[in-house]
Write an enzyme that holds these catalytic residues in place. Structure first.
Site, PDB file in Angstrom:
ATOM      1  N   LYS A 282     -31.959 -41.712 -58.041  1.00  0.00           N
ATOM      2  CA  LYS A 282     -31.698 -40.415 -58.677  1.00  0.00           C
ATOM      3  C   LYS A 282     -31.969 -40.566 -60.182  1.00  0.00           C
ATOM      4  CE  LYS A 282     -28.466 -36.750 -57.475  1.00  0.00           C
ATOM      5  NZ  LYS A 282     -27.239 -36.442 -56.719  1.00  0.00           N
ATOM      6  N   GLU A 366     -16.271 -30.602 -45.923  1.00  0.00           N
ATOM      7  CA  GLU A 366     -15.129 -29.721 -46.219  1.00  0.00           C
ATOM      8  C   GLU A 366     -14.275 -29.475 -44.979  1.00  0.00           C
ATOM      9  OE1 GLU A 366     -18.216 -29.187 -47.239  1.00  0.00           O
ATOM     10  OE2 GLU A 366     -18.124 -29.111 -49.420  1.00  0.00           O
ATOM     11  N   ARG A 394     -17.193 -23.017 -45.438  1.00  0.00           N
ATOM     12  CA  ARG A 394     -17.535 -24.061 -44.459  1.00  0.00           C
ATOM     13  C   ARG A 394     -16.290 -24.492 -43.669  1.00  0.00           C
ATOM     14  NH1 ARG A 394     -21.850 -27.755 -44.644  1.00  0.00           N
ATOM     15  NH2 ARG A 394     -23.249 -25.965 -44.792  1.00  0.00           N
TER      16      ARG A 394
HETATM   17  C1  LIG Z   1     -21.270 -27.653 -48.164  1.00  0.00           C
HETATM   18  C2  LIG Z   1     -21.584 -28.111 -49.574  1.00  0.00           C
HETATM   19  N1  LIG Z   1     -20.662 -28.820 -50.258  1.00  0.00           N
HETATM   20  C3  LIG Z   1     -20.911 -29.235 -51.510  1.00  0.00           C
HETATM   21  C4  LIG Z   1     -22.115 -28.942 -52.124  1.00  0.00           C
HETATM   22  C5  LIG Z   1     -22.357 -29.350 -53.563  1.00  0.00           C
HETATM   23  N2  LIG Z   1     -23.475 -30.290 -53.648  1.00  0.00           N
HETATM   24  C6  LIG Z   1     -24.672 -29.921 -54.031  1.00  0.00           C
HETATM   25  S1  LIG Z   1     -25.760 -31.160 -54.030  1.00  0.00           S
HETATM   26  C7  LIG Z   1     -24.558 -32.272 -53.580  1.00  0.00           C
HETATM   27  C8  LIG Z   1     -24.846 -33.720 -53.424  1.00  0.00           C
HETATM   28  C9  LIG Z   1     -25.977 -33.909 -52.438  1.00  0.00           C
HETATM   29  O1  LIG Z   1     -26.230 -35.283 -52.287  1.00  0.00           O
HETATM   30  P1  LIG Z   1     -27.533 -35.698 -51.484  1.00  0.00           P
HETATM   31  O2  LIG Z   1     -27.618 -34.920 -50.238  1.00  0.00           O
HETATM   32  O3  LIG Z   1     -27.502 -37.168 -51.375  1.00  0.00           O
HETATM   33  O4  LIG Z   1     -28.733 -35.216 -52.412  1.00  0.00           O
HETATM   34  P2  LIG Z   1     -29.197 -35.825 -53.822  1.00  0.00           P
HETATM   35  O5  LIG Z   1     -28.608 -34.906 -54.861  1.00  0.00           O
HETATM   36  O6  LIG Z   1     -28.662 -37.217 -53.908  1.00  0.00           O
HETATM   37  O7  LIG Z   1     -30.687 -35.777 -53.775  1.00  0.00           O
HETATM   38  C10 LIG Z   1     -23.361 -31.619 -53.384  1.00  0.00           C
HETATM   39  C11 LIG Z   1     -22.099 -32.285 -52.969  1.00  0.00           C
HETATM   40  C12 LIG Z   1     -23.048 -28.188 -51.372  1.00  0.00           C
HETATM   41  N3  LIG Z   1     -24.228 -27.820 -51.922  1.00  0.00           N
HETATM   42  N4  LIG Z   1     -22.772 -27.808 -50.120  1.00  0.00           N
HETATM   43 MG   LIG Z   2     -28.228 -38.658 -52.507  1.00  0.00          MG
END
Ligand SMILES: Cc1ncc(C[n+]2csc(CCOP(=O)(O)OP(=O)(O)O)c2C)c(N)n1
Ligand SMILES: [Mg+2]
Ligand SMILES: CC(=O)[C@@H](O)[C@H](O)COP(=O)(O)O
Length: 648
Positions: A282, A366, A394
């Site tokens: 990242k 969640e 959710r």
């Molecule tokens: C149901 C839900 N909970 C929380 C979020 C907030 N959120 C947005 S991106 C993220 C992290 C995602 O991590 P990953 O899938 O590993 O993607 P990366 O950002 O590392 O590419 C979160 C928790 C969301 N979008 N949807």
């Molecule tokens: Mg990730």
């Protein structure tokens, strides 16, 4: 001419000689940093998907062969490669590009919902649709390691693995992080695989070496390639995915376009469900993001691209909540905190630092957060679950049937309640009061400022017989707004002037019920109305669920009730108050001002609120219109009412 700007669509990218791809990746990376520095956005995630996305669009023919991005915050490169590079100067701004895929922007964009862990379900559904129509085209889903901790992803994997002949290519973009490092068994499995030497790198190295030995080399490489299971198990045992019935390719270096292309072409050739495990970083290629330990610049505001420094962040609602929870944690050993992979964004980091054994990160889960919280309460604790308002959707059934049905003392703290604006329709926190209004025994508070926030959190964790919810918006709280008096939970903030004919049980013409962050705007609207001779009493119910008797008593002493809420009108405070008045046979008219039940286009908070009439001018105008009608009706009624003793 810029290489990136010369690409009108993915077909141009596919025609590009491989030796130009590193230069293209570098140009894209520079464009990401320079444009997001001006607009803000999800820089870290997108710096991590530059090479991966280039490879995807070289191997798969979007839009005919769908590429679905989970959550969608990492799709900037996809947008740049599908003809939208010019639009980044107004990213996430009204009339500019959405920060997520957008079906109205491009046929290459399939999914707009930014709620995580859904991409594999979309891929399964699309693959089933194509199969039913006799179409064998592949479907690609890009899912992060964080999103892979969400339950929906495993529901989908179970289905995808069941159909060996449906070509679904799952690209796991594994950077080891959600915001913080990803937690749990899935994360550990991926980490274990990540540490193995890349199968693809090994194969590529073998191929490059062997092909230099013309005759024996090629035959030997093909033999090795034919032993893929043997070679791979030596390099990267991946039992779980293959035990599930999914072929596994990787781990591959997600920042090496050639290796990624090779892996994706092999995955495509399988013609069935397959996982490509891409290992990425990242923030890759921009040291201020890449080295940031908190969240690798998951989401950033504007910043100076040279120094990596942005403006100081103002103290916000989240910080106030964070501080109060730490104070409570020091007093109450039974209070524990739960996050769904958003420890810092929801203000739980300070609590975690102080009480690490009483802080739980459940991943982007969640539903599990709420039900496990119900169980923790059954075990004698008082859990505080902190999520963004929109993500409570959710876990609605878990709130209803696991927390409330069992009357468990769980407190849910909803950050980003109300209009959030720039993150678009699936991020506005506009559903929580509607869904909470149907939950028996649930109490919901909408504080108006920092003191009432701190008070609400304390009152919430003191409740022992059911769920409590405290909601507040994104950004900074207003200056403190003291009450003139408190009637039960209801704070009277402004007493309305008496109009001619008032008295006899009528305090003033209008009772303006201002919910949470709407208070400052409502006080201003009341002053505007008063300038036009309209008496407006302004109250803050603080606890909007259940409806307080004191609020019903106040309503009965006014000719008109106007409610103003930063939430959907369906099942909102206005609707709930109106029903409570009916139940008590109080016939005062209620007019509800709030968000329409619509998916609101991205823009600033001010723009979105103006779009839907949540401004002091609009509220004042509507108070004037509505109060004129009720005043006229009252005068007409008075005119025809029998005078005492006369005309009997
Ligand atoms: C149901 C839900 N909970 C929380 C979020 C907030 N959120 C947005 S991106 C993220 C992290 C995602 O991590 P990953 O899938 O590993 O993607 P990366 O950002 O590392 O590419 C979160 C928790 C969301 N979008 N949807
Ligand atoms: Mg990730
Ligand atoms: C992609 C996602 O769901 C979050 O990262 C979202 O962008 C929240 O942003 P803020 O924390 O800036 O409200």
């Amino acid at each position: 001419m810029s290489l990136l700007r010369s690409l009108r669509d993915p077909a141009d990218l596919r025609a590009l000689p491989a030796e130009q791809l590193p230069a293209l990746a570098a140009e894209i990376r520079d464009a990401l940093v320079s444009s997001v520095a001006r607009t803000g956005g999800h820089l870290g995630p997108n710096l991590g998907t530059v090479e991966l996305t280039i490879a995807l669009h070289r191997v798969f023919e979007s839009p005919r062969e769908p590429i679905v991005f989970d959550t969608g915050h990492q799709a900037y490169v996809h947008k740049m490669l599908t003809g939208r590079v010019e639009g980044f100067d107004r990213l996430r701004q009204r009339g500019g590009l959405s920060g997520y895929p957008s079906r109205s922007e491009s046929e290459h964009d399939w999914v707009e919902n930014s709620h995580a862990s859904t991409a594999l379900s979309y891929a399964d559904g699309l693959a089933k649709a194509f199969a039913v129509r006799g179409d064998r085209r592949p479907v690609v889903a890009v899912i992060g390691d964080g999103a892979l901790t969400g339950g929906m992803a495993w529901e989908a994997l179970n289905n995808i693995a069941a159909a060996k002949d449906r070509p679904v290519v799952i690209v796991v973009n594994d950077n080891g992080r959600s915001y913080s490092p990803t937690i749990g068994g899935v994360a550990d499995l991926l980490a274990g695989l990540r540490l193995r030497p890349g199968y693809e790198q090994a194969l590529l190295a073998i191929r490059q070496t062997l092909h230099r030995a013309p005759v024996v080399g090629s035959a030997l490489y093909d033999a090795l390639h034919g032993l893929k299971k043997g070679v791979k198990d030596v390099l990267a045992p991946q039992g779980m995915f293959e035990d599930l019935g999914l072929k596994y390719v990787g781990p591959v270096d997600g920042h090496d376009v050639e290796v990624m292309e090779s892996a994706l072409r092999r995955a495509r050739s399988f013609g069935g469900p397959v996982i490509v495990h891409a290992v990425t970083t990242k923030g890759f290629g921009y040291p201020p993001a890449e080295t940031d330990q908190v969240d690798a610049w998951h989401a950033t505001g504007v910043f100076d691209p040279d120094s990596g420094v942005g403006p100081a962040v103002a103290r916000d609602w989240t910080a106030a909540f964070s501080d109060e929870l730490v104070r409570i944690g020091a007093e109450r050993a039974d209070v524990v905190a739960i996050t769904a992979a958003m420890l810092h964004p929801t203000g739980l980091a300070a609590f975690a630092e102080r009480f690490p054994d009483r802080t739980f990160d459940v991943g982007i889960a969640e539903q599990h957060a709420l039900t496990s919280a119900a169980a923790m309460a059954m075990g004698g604790l008082h859990p505080v679950v902190a999520v963004y308002s929109t993500f409570l959707n959710r876990a609605f059934d878990q709130l209803l049937m696991d927390v409330a049905l069992h009357r468990q003392p769980v407190t849910v703290v909803l950050d980003r309640a109300g209009v959030t604006g720039a993150d678009g329709a699936s991020h506005n926190g506009m559903w929580d009061m509607s869904i909470c209004s149907v939950v028996p025994g649930l109490r919901l508070a909408a504080p108006r400022d920092e003191p009432t926030l701190r008070e609400a959190v304390r009152e919430a964790v003191a409740v022992t017989d059911g769920p409590t919810v405290v909601r507040f918006p994104k950004g900074a709280p207003p200056v403190d707004i003291p009450a003139l008096e408190r009637r039960g939970p209801v704070d009277v903030l402004r007493r309305g002037e008496r109009a001619d004919g008032d008295g006899g049980g009528v305090d003033s013409t209008v009772l303006l019920v201002a919910v949470g962050s709407m208070v400052p705007m409502c006080l201003a609207a009341a002053e505007r109305a008063a300038d036009h001779g309209i008496g407006v009493t302004v109250v803050d119910p603080r606890w909007v669920l259940p409806v307080a008797d004191e609020l019903l008593d106040l309503a009965a002493r006014h000719r008109l009730v106007v409610t103003v809420e930063d939430g959907g009108r369906a099942g909102g405070v206005g609707a709930t108050l109106s029903r409570a008045l009916q139940d008590r046979q109080v016939d005062v008219p209620v007019r509800a001002v709030g968000l329409p039940q619509a998916f609101l286009e991205h823009g600033s908070v001010g723009q979105v609120r103006a779009d839907v009439g949540l401004t002091e001018q609009d509220v004042a105008r509507r108070i004037a219109e509505w109060s004129a009608v009720v005043t006229e009706r009252a005068e007409q009624a008075a005119a025809v009412a029998p005078v005492d003793g006369a005309q009997q």
